[in-house]
Design a protein around this motif. Structure first.
Motif, PDB file in Angstrom:
ATOM      1  N   ILE A  39       0.834  -1.207   0.000  1.00 37.17           N
ATOM      2  CA  ILE A  39       0.000   0.000   0.000  1.00 37.17           C
ATOM      3  C   ILE A  39       0.867   1.255   0.000  1.00 37.17           C
ATOM      4  O   ILE A  39       0.625   2.187  -0.764  1.00 37.17           O
ATOM      5  CB  ILE A  39      -0.971  -0.023   1.200  1.00 37.17           C
ATOM      6  CG1 ILE A  39      -2.020  -1.107   0.949  1.00 37.17           C
ATOM      7  CG2 ILE A  39      -1.631   1.330   1.397  1.00 37.17           C
ATOM      8  CD1 ILE A  39      -2.789  -1.518   2.164  1.00 37.17           C
ATOM      9  N   GLU A  77      -7.332   1.420   1.894  1.00 37.12           N
ATOM     10  CA  GLU A  77      -6.451   0.253   1.825  1.00 37.12           C
ATOM     11  C   GLU A  77      -7.126  -0.914   1.098  1.00 37.12           C
ATOM     12  O   GLU A  77      -6.504  -1.618   0.306  1.00 37.12           O
ATOM     13  CB  GLU A  77      -6.033  -0.159   3.242  1.00 37.12           C
ATOM     14  CG  GLU A  77      -5.162   0.869   3.963  1.00 37.12           C
ATOM     15  CD  GLU A  77      -5.905   2.107   4.429  1.00 37.12           C
ATOM     16  OE1 GLU A  77      -5.287   3.184   4.478  1.00 37.12           O
ATOM     17  OE2 GLU A  77      -7.113   2.015   4.747  1.00 37.12           O
ATOM     18  N   ILE A  80      -7.022  -0.342  -2.677  1.00 39.02           N
ATOM     19  CA  ILE A  80      -5.672  -0.580  -3.225  1.00 39.02           C
ATOM     20  C   ILE A  80      -5.393  -2.086  -3.295  1.00 39.02           C
ATOM     21  O   ILE A  80      -4.861  -2.589  -4.290  1.00 39.02           O
ATOM     22  CB  ILE A  80      -4.602   0.140  -2.373  1.00 39.02           C
ATOM     23  CG1 ILE A  80      -4.735   1.662  -2.533  1.00 39.02           C
ATOM     24  CG2 ILE A  80      -3.185  -0.319  -2.763  1.00 39.02           C
ATOM     25  CD1 ILE A  80      -3.868   2.471  -1.585  1.00 39.02           C
TER      26      ILE A  80
END
Length: 208
Positions: A39, A77, A80
């Motif tokens: 990330i 998050e 992603i």
């Protein structure tokens, strides 16, 4: 489809989102450090997309922040990680019974499922029977033309509704917490955040 949807518990160590994703994607509950790196690298590589307005903090500050094992992940998050794995991630919220889908713009052909109780993420899997060993878990599901994953989707929703009826969630606006350091009681996420900011204490336990 024969089988039941089961909740696979992920340790509560501030990295539950990452380890839950690790379990459904790779059957590995210890991926947090690696996925935090993924990330941070993704965010650092595209400062235009991942701007301060998007992240809520400057790009480089966010990258340092997400690498801290004490920090929690959320929607940014998950989106992603959906793109990193090339699979949709469905996150079911027990309190609202809502399903948030991440990665749907990627037109991926597979989906995994997580469950969220207001504070914590666990993994969802299909198992042949309730108490079958995890070796038999299916965690990756083919997305059909209708953009659904077929009968599994309804089974997952029924499971979430059952968890909701049993109140297996934390109402983060109104729950009561005690600071593990100074034993002060606070109500809701907002007061907990304010106390943490003022004192640096981040060890809270829920109590009723």
């Amino acid at each position: 489809m024969d089988g039941v949807v089961v909740r696979r518990v992920i340790p509560s160590d501030n990295s539950c989102l990452f380890n839950a994703v690790g379990y459904v994607m790779d059957r590995d509950r210890t991926k947090a450090a690696e996925l935090r790196q993924v990330i941070a690298a993704t965010v650092a590589s595209d400062p235009e997309k991942y701007s301060e307005a998007f992240l809520g903090k400057p790009n480089s500050e966010y990258c340092n922040w997400i690498l801290d094992p004490e920090k929690w992940g959320g929607a940014i998050e998950l989106s992603i990680l959906a793109d990193y794995y090339g699979r949709e991630i469905a996150a079911y919220d027990i309190q609202t019974t809502r399903c948030d889908l991440y990665g749907q713009a990627g037109n991926y052909s597979e989906r995994v499922m997580l469950i969220y109780d207001g504070l914590h993420y666990d993994a969802l899997a299909m198992s042949p029977i309730e108490d079958a060993p995890e070796d038999f878990d299916q965690t990756i599901f083919a997305i059909q033309n209708s953009r659904s994953i077929g009968p599994v989707e309804q089974l997952a929703l029924n499971f979430i509704k059952d968890q909701h009826r049993k109140r297996k969630f934390t109402d983060t606006a109104n729950f009561t917490l005690r600071c593990g350091v100074c034993q002060i009681g606070v109500i809701g996420q907002k007061e907990a955040a304010e106390h943490a900011q003022a004192t640096g204490h981040v060890n809270f336990q829920e109590y009723r």
